[in-house]
Design a protein around this motif. Structure first.
Motif, mmCIF file in Angstrom:
data_model
loop_
_atom_site.group_PDB
_atom_site.id
_atom_site.type_symbol
_atom_site.label_atom_id
_atom_site.label_comp_id
_atom_site.label_asym_id
_atom_site.label_seq_id
_atom_site.Cartn_x
_atom_site.Cartn_y
_atom_site.Cartn_z
ATOM 1 N N ARG A 197 3.014 -4.607 -9.716
ATOM 2 C CA ARG A 197 3.848 -4.782 -8.539
ATOM 3 C C ARG A 197 4.742 -3.559 -8.408
ATOM 4 O O ARG A 197 5.487 -3.232 -9.337
ATOM 5 C CB ARG A 197 4.705 -6.045 -8.628
ATOM 6 N N GLY A 202 2.790 -2.121 -3.104
ATOM 7 C CA GLY A 202 1.996 -3.324 -3.032
ATOM 8 C C GLY A 202 1.782 -3.974 -4.377
ATOM 9 O O GLY A 202 2.448 -3.660 -5.383
ATOM 10 N N THR A 203 0.817 -4.903 -4.391
ATOM 11 C CA THR A 203 0.524 -5.715 -5.560
ATOM 12 C C THR A 203 -0.970 -5.596 -5.879
ATOM 13 O O THR A 203 -1.805 -5.507 -4.975
ATOM 14 C CB THR A 203 0.884 -7.180 -5.307
ATOM 15 N N GLU A 218 -6.084 -6.594 -4.450
ATOM 16 C CA GLU A 218 -4.876 -5.803 -4.202
ATOM 17 C C GLU A 218 -4.605 -5.667 -2.715
ATOM 18 O O GLU A 218 -5.503 -5.859 -1.877
ATOM 19 C CB GLU A 218 -5.027 -4.414 -4.816
ATOM 20 N N ASN A 219 -3.362 -5.320 -2.410
ATOM 21 C CA ASN A 219 -2.998 -5.000 -1.023
ATOM 22 C C ASN A 219 -2.401 -3.594 -0.928
ATOM 23 O O ASN A 219 -1.591 -3.312 -0.049
ATOM 24 C CB ASN A 219 -2.037 -6.042 -0.434
ATOM 25 N N LEU A 220 -2.791 -2.730 -1.842
ATOM 26 C CA LEU A 220 -2.372 -1.338 -1.789
ATOM 27 C C LEU A 220 -3.089 -0.649 -0.614
ATOM 28 O O LEU A 220 -4.213 -1.045 -0.255
ATOM 29 C CB LEU A 220 -2.737 -0.633 -3.106
ATOM 30 N N ASP A 230 1.044 -2.674 1.112
ATOM 31 C CA ASP A 230 1.658 -3.951 0.773
ATOM 32 C C ASP A 230 1.481 -4.971 1.905
ATOM 33 O O ASP A 230 2.388 -5.759 2.189
ATOM 34 C CB ASP A 230 3.144 -3.767 0.456
#
Length: 577
Positions: free
Chosen positions: A496, A501-502, A525-527, A530
């Motif tokens: 995180r 993002g995560t 992931e949401n890189l 984010d």
């Protein structure tokens, strides 16, 4: 030892006459040089290998180190020692850095660790030459004839060597055997030498052989060498009718097993514990021997096993000789005729026994990591989700292994650079467009701590401090590893980072031999914005090119939806010391 200067001169002069060409070989500029690293019986191990251009059969000159008296004439020299040539031999087995040669026992007794050895350049054992014979190449006037190989008849050798000195030796072995037998050739007045392998010792359809003769007190190969011997093969119909016991026509391990041989293979041992071997070898089997080495070593240690009651034999490798990450061995046993058989494993394919190290034993742990505690590394990858959406990630780091509960400390820096699409404010799916594209960059430094509570259980915690256009942000990453780091293990973790993002990680690491490690990884992931969640999966291959250098490559796929898919590729390099 100490000898007078005049004696040294006399010994040097006499030795030069005996060893043709050795005087020029003594000049360091002439040929690659090394040192004696070990002497065992008639075997001399030297620090010359394929890296210096050595090949099996390459000739070498061995020198004895002689101390000189301290006086004015000697003080003018570059050294207080003199190298006196004592023997000329050839390399039997050649490794990358270490090889071994065979000499007479009286010569081996004169050699010590650290004595000089030089590779004779320009010689090609086994290759005919019209140059004057100096004991280095195959003499062109030696003619060898053999009878057809039939398993029920003697195998005859006729060697014509008009200038030979009667020291010719036939070296032979049958398929499945680990070492050559030696047979001296009988001479006659007309320059012919003869030898015969009697039919009662024929043990296979194929026999490998080569000859050695002497030229100017130097051994010379004829008709092959230990690495590339000449071969004779009996016809198949001859084997079926030959008076060879049925058990000799099968593989070596089955030959021994059919005579009652049995061995329970050790599976794994702990660092510092002795490695024990036990075999059952009833008559006619006898004299079992164990050949062992640490994984990665060039040569084996050969030891006879001790007889116990009820035809059992045992041998124990002492604890100080047991090193990680594995020990390798093979076993031989003699049949009723005294012929040595391969019984378990072979020199080329030994049996491996895993050596488990205590998690807090510094010496044991360092040996498992090829003797290294430090690493410098760099890794970069590009992750594309198709179209204009991607990010590039790189890191450079240094780590040091403490070998305690705090097992490893890693420090480094890195960055994320890329672009992606914002989610619509009203919700719904992303609409990829140039107007909706947003760039992102995050530069950070970090410290990572590995806490190891058991050799099969470790926790890695990573703390990051980074900056981008929105200001300073922090990040944290944690990984749980279950299993041996150098063996099969599973890693589960998460990241995180503010303004980035995560990411969640699932990775399975699979070793493949001593020099390869493969890994299959999946991230959710949401890189790098984010916002929108996607996933990626990749295959990593990590290769130890040498003990001090490794290379890692990654190839995979990344996706947001079924229509937005792109490649994930990466490359890394690490130095270990």
């Amino acid at each position: 030892m100490y000898v007078p200067t005049s004696a040294v001169a006399a010994v040097c002069s006499a030795s030069m006459l005996l060893l043709t060409g050795a005087a020029t070989a003594a000049e360091p500029s002439r040929a690659p040089a090394g040192q004696v690293v070990k002497v065992t019986g008639d075997r001399v191990y030297v620090s010359i290998g394929s890296q210096q251009g050595a090949v099996p059969g390459a000739p070498v000159v061995l020198f004895e180190t002689v101390s000189l008296p301290t006086n004015a004439s000697v003080m003018a020299r570059a050294s207080s020692h003199e190298y006196v040539p004592v023997a000329r031999s050839f390399l039997i087995e050649v490794g990358e850095r270490v090889s071994y040669a065979q000499v007479e026992l009286r010569v081996a007794e004169r050699l010590s660790i650290g004595d000089r050895v030089e590779l004779v350049v320009g010689d090609r054992p086994g290759a005919p030459s019209d140059e004057p014979r100096d004991g280095t190449g195959e003499p062109h006037d030696v003619i060898v004839g053999t009878s057809p190989y039939k398993t029920d008849s003697p195998l005859l050798f006729d060697v014509f060597d008009p200038i030979g000195d009667g020291a010719s030796v036939l070296h032979y072995r049958f398929d499945g055997e680990s070492e050559y037998a030696r047979l001296a050739l009988a001479g006659s007045a007309d320059g012919h030498y003869h030898a015969a392998i009697p039919p009662e010792v024929h043990r296979a359809r194929t026999v490998s052989w080569y000859l050695t003769v002497k030229r100017s007190d130097a051994l010379t190969f004829v008709a092959g060498n230990p690495a590339q011997p000449a071969r004779l093969q009996a016809p198949r119909e001859d084997v079926s009718a030959a008076p060879i016991p049925e058990w000799r026509s099968v593989s070596p391990e089955r030959r021994a097993a059919q005579l009652g041989y049995d061995h329970a293979r050790p599976i794994a041992i702990s660092w510092g514990d002795p490695l024990g071997f036990s075999v059952y070898a009833p008559p006619p089997l006898k004299a079992p021997r164990v050949h062992y080495r640490a994984a990665g070593d060039l040569t084996y240690v050969r030891e006879a096993m001790q007889l116990e009651p009820n035809d059992h034999f045992t041998f124990t490798v002492p604890p100080d000789a047991v090193t990680g990450p594995a020990m390798e061995y093979y076993l031989t046993v003699e049949d009723g005729d005294g012929h040595e058989l391969l019984a378990t494993g072979t020199p080329e394919r030994p049996i491996a026994v895993s050596v488990k190290a205590d998690v807090f034993d510094v010496g044991a742990q360092q040996s498992r990591y090829r003797g290294h505690r430090h690493r410098l590394a760099a890794f970069g990858e590009v992750v594309s989700f198709g179209g204009d959406e991607f990010y590039a990630h790189w890191e450079a780091d240094y780590f040091y292994r403490l070998f305690s509960t705090l097992y490893r400390l890693r420090m480094g820096l890195g960055s994320y650079n890329g672009q992606g699409y914002h989610l619509p404010p009203s919700g719904g799916d992303v609409v990829p467009s140039e107007q909706n594209t947003v760039g992102v960059a995050w530069y950070y430094g970090y410290s990572e701590f590995e806490w190891r509570f058991h050799k099969y259980f470790a926790v890695l915690t990573k703390f990051m401090l980074g900056i981008n256009n929105e200001g300073v942000g922090v990040g944290v990453e944690g990984v749980l590893r279950i299993g041996d780091e150098l063996g099969l293990n599973l890693e589960i973790g998460g990241l995180r980072a503010a303004n980035l993002g995560t990411s969640g990680l699932f990775r399975l690491n699979i070793p493949a031999g001593r020099d390869w490690m493969f890994a299959g990884s999946v991230w959710v992931e949401n890189l790098p914005l984010d916002e929108e969640t996607g996933f990626r999966m990749a295959l990593d291959a990590n290769w130890f090119v040498s003990d001090n250098l490794s290379i890692m490559a990654r190839v995979g796929l990344a996706a947001r939806t079924i229509d937005r898919i792109g490649p994930n590729v990466g490359l890394g390099v690490a130095g270990h010391f």
